[in-house]
Enzyme design. Structure first.
Site, PDB file in Angstrom:
ATOM      1  N   SER A 184      -2.710   0.920 -11.585  1.00  0.00           N
ATOM      2  CA  SER A 184      -1.641   0.414 -10.732  1.00  0.00           C
ATOM      3  C   SER A 184      -0.647   1.514 -10.442  1.00  0.00           C
ATOM      4  CB  SER A 184      -0.917  -0.754 -11.397  1.00  0.00           C
ATOM      5  OG  SER A 184       0.304  -0.991 -10.725  1.00  0.00           O
TER       6      SER A 184
ATOM      7  N   ASP B 269      -5.536  -2.700  -0.974  1.00  0.00           N
ATOM      8  CA  ASP B 269      -4.924  -3.594   0.015  1.00  0.00           C
ATOM      9  C   ASP B 269      -5.866  -3.922   1.169  1.00  0.00           C
ATOM     10  OD1 ASP B 269      -2.604  -3.751  -1.466  1.00  0.00           O
ATOM     11  OD2 ASP B 269      -1.704  -2.024  -0.479  1.00  0.00           O
TER      12      ASP B 269
ATOM     13  N   GLY C 258       6.860  -5.833  -4.051  1.00  0.00           N
ATOM     14  CA  GLY C 258       6.472  -5.444  -5.412  1.00  0.00           C
ATOM     15  C   GLY C 258       6.764  -3.980  -5.670  1.00  0.00           C
TER      16      GLY C 258
ATOM     17  N   LYS D  49       3.480   2.647   4.308  1.00  0.00           N
ATOM     18  CA  LYS D  49       4.451   1.841   3.565  1.00  0.00           C
ATOM     19  C   LYS D  49       4.774   2.488   2.210  1.00  0.00           C
ATOM     20  CE  LYS D  49       3.417  -2.565   2.214  1.00  0.00           C
ATOM     21  NZ  LYS D  49       3.736  -2.815   0.794  1.00  0.00           N
TER      22      LYS D  49
ATOM     23  N   ARG E 295      -5.165 -13.251  -3.594  1.00  0.00           N
ATOM     24  CA  ARG E 295      -6.015 -12.816  -2.466  1.00  0.00           C
ATOM     25  C   ARG E 295      -7.501 -13.094  -2.684  1.00  0.00           C
ATOM     26  NH1 ARG E 295      -2.787  -7.271  -0.772  1.00  0.00           N
ATOM     27  NH2 ARG E 295      -1.051  -8.376   0.222  1.00  0.00           N
TER      28      ARG E 295
ATOM     29  N   LYS F 228      -1.392 -10.382  -6.092  1.00  0.00           N
ATOM     30  CA  LYS F 228      -0.744  -9.729  -4.949  1.00  0.00           C
ATOM     31  C   LYS F 228       0.197 -10.731  -4.274  1.00  0.00           C
ATOM     32  CE  LYS F 228      -2.687  -5.749  -5.460  1.00  0.00           C
ATOM     33  NZ  LYS F 228      -1.856  -4.595  -5.854  1.00  0.00           N
TER      34      LYS F 228
ATOM     35  N   ARG G  36       8.834   5.436  -1.080  1.00  0.00           N
ATOM     36  CA  ARG G  36       9.155   6.524  -2.016  1.00  0.00           C
ATOM     37  C   ARG G  36      10.132   7.511  -1.395  1.00  0.00           C
ATOM     38  NH1 ARG G  36       4.572   4.076  -3.290  1.00  0.00           N
ATOM     39  NH2 ARG G  36       3.676   4.213  -5.390  1.00  0.00           N
TER      40      ARG G  36
END
Ligand code: S3P
Length: 422
Positions: A165, A310, A94, A25, A341, A337, A30
């Protein structure tokens, strides 16, 4: 869109198979976005056509890129000059909203970036503040989406982040390639590095030393991308191998900023091997073979989190089946998230009969040999829905997932691959 519905899951005695998982993903986002803003034309193979990446496609089209989709192969004709006055619907994604806010910031255009209810509840001050340091004209709505970007002349800055991040780092780097001088970002722990790798492959001036990335003003040139399978999607099948049998996941991305789950496997005592290691499209890949294992408790801290961010709900679930008391701490980021979560994972584990205590910044999980099963709400979070499916398959009686179709965000044929839907 995928509000209603329920998926029943029967428990299984043995789970075995060979799996080709969807494209990564992060890399797909990108490849579409950067090629969409580059000079030239590129072919992207094995792209993930989940809903998040389709949001990136529609935003890049709105900005002027031409994108043809043929299955999982995309042809992207980029435009370095974005269309003005666009409204960019980022859906649930996001990555789309944060990276694009940085990408458009120095492009002399104005844009409104917005998304669904979940996205609108997630923090955007974390990009608006550092982008403002570069001179971006960016406004949030009380720290949230919609985000408004207006034309501005950017000047490089040296930004120190207090969170690891990749989305924030990437937003700054993408603004940095339109800014005068040098732009640097330093993270407390290195997050996934797909942006710096791809920008360098597209001719940008990128320099990496440890956790610090520096870019200079650069033009991007299209690059073909062969996307490896997503370790974050493979993880569910790898976990099923460890819990219930034997799985082989093919061509899985092995970028070290993403393979934290293997470190968790090492601690848990999961038996796995990496076969057929190779480099494909600038990223390392391997086939991952996982076999049924007796697992023991683990301790994970903030340092461990970015490379498995994740996968943490799934790792917590594995701990619920492992012998002893596990602690996962320093992972407060999970609260912002697609769902909170920490809360939704703890609820998932408890609803299927496990023992999970919620901490402000993580979990304490006391493992049991057998979890009975039950009903789990996804809270419209794809990772929670897929973690629930693994937990129910491995449980004694199975159960139901409420609102399961959000899996389409990152893994549209998840239930088909599991053999649960045809
Ligand atoms: C992503 C970065 C991570 C991850 C998300 C994808 C990316 O988010 O959770 O699913 O593609 O850059 P953060 O940067 O917010 O940790």
């Amino acid at each position: 869109m995928w509000e209603a519905g329920m998926q029943s899951i029967d428990s299984c005695e043995w789970f075995e198979g060979e799996f080709e998982l969807p494209g990564d993903k992060s890399i797909t986002h990108r490849a579409i976005m950067f090629n969409g803003g580059a000079e030239g034309e590129a072919i992207i193979k094995n792209a993930l056509m989940g809903e998040d990446c389709l949001s990136t496609c529609s935003c890049m089209r709105a900005l002027g890129a031409k994108i043809e989709i043929d299955g999982t192969t995309l042809r992207v004709k980029g435009t370095p000059h974005f269309r003005r006055g666009t409204e960019l619907n980022c859906g649930n994604s996001g990555t789309t909203i944060r990276l694009l806010s940085g990408f458009v910031a120095g492009k002399g255009v104005d844009a409104k970036l917005y998304g669904d209810e979940s996205l609108s509840s997630r923090p955007m001050g974390r990009i608006a503040e550092p982008l403002s340091e570069l001179g971006a004209k960016i406004q949030t709505t009380d720290g949230h989406a919609p985000v408004y970007v207006a034309p501005a002349l950017l000047q490089g800055a040296d930004v120190e982040l207090n969170i690891a991040s990749a989305q924030v780092k990437s937003a700054i780097l993408l603004a940095g390639i339109s800014a005068g001088g040098e732009t640097s970002v330093t993270e407390p722990v290195k997050s996934r590095d797909h942006t710096e790798r791809m920008l360098a492959a597209m001719g940008a001036d990128v320099h990496v030393v440890g956790n610090r990335v520096t870019v200079k003003k650069s033009c991007l040139h299209s690059v073909d991308v062969d996307v490896p399978s997503d370790i974050s999607s493979a993880a569910y099948f790898m976990a099923l191998g460890a819990l219930k049998g034997r799985t082989l996941c093919k061509n899985v991305g092995m970028n070290v900023t993403r393979t934290g789950i293997l470190k968790a496997f090492d601690q848990l005592g999961v038996r796995y091997s990496l076969l057929n290691r190779r480099v494909s499209g600038g990223e390392e890949t391997a086939d991952v073979l996982v076999e049924k294992s007796d697992m023991r408790s683990i301790i994970l801290t903030a340092e461990d989190a970015p490379s498995m961010i994740d996968e943490l709900p799934l790792v917590a679930l594995l701990c619920a089946f492992a012998e002893g008391e596990s602690r996962i701490v320093g992972v407060k980021e999970l609260r912002v998230k697609e769902s909170d979560r920490i809360r939704t994972t703890a609820e998932l584990i408890r609803n299927i009969g496990g023992d999970c205590e919620e901490l402000e910044d993580g979990f304490v999980i006391r493992g049991k040999k057998q979890l009975v099963g039950g009903n789990v709400d996804s809270y419209l979070d794809h990772r929670i829905a897929m973690t629930a499916a693994v937990g129910l398959l491995a449980s004694k009686n199975g159960g139901n997932i409420l609102r399961p179709d959000c899996c389409a965000i990152s893994f549209p044929d998840f239930f088909e691959k599991l053999g649960i839907r045809s």
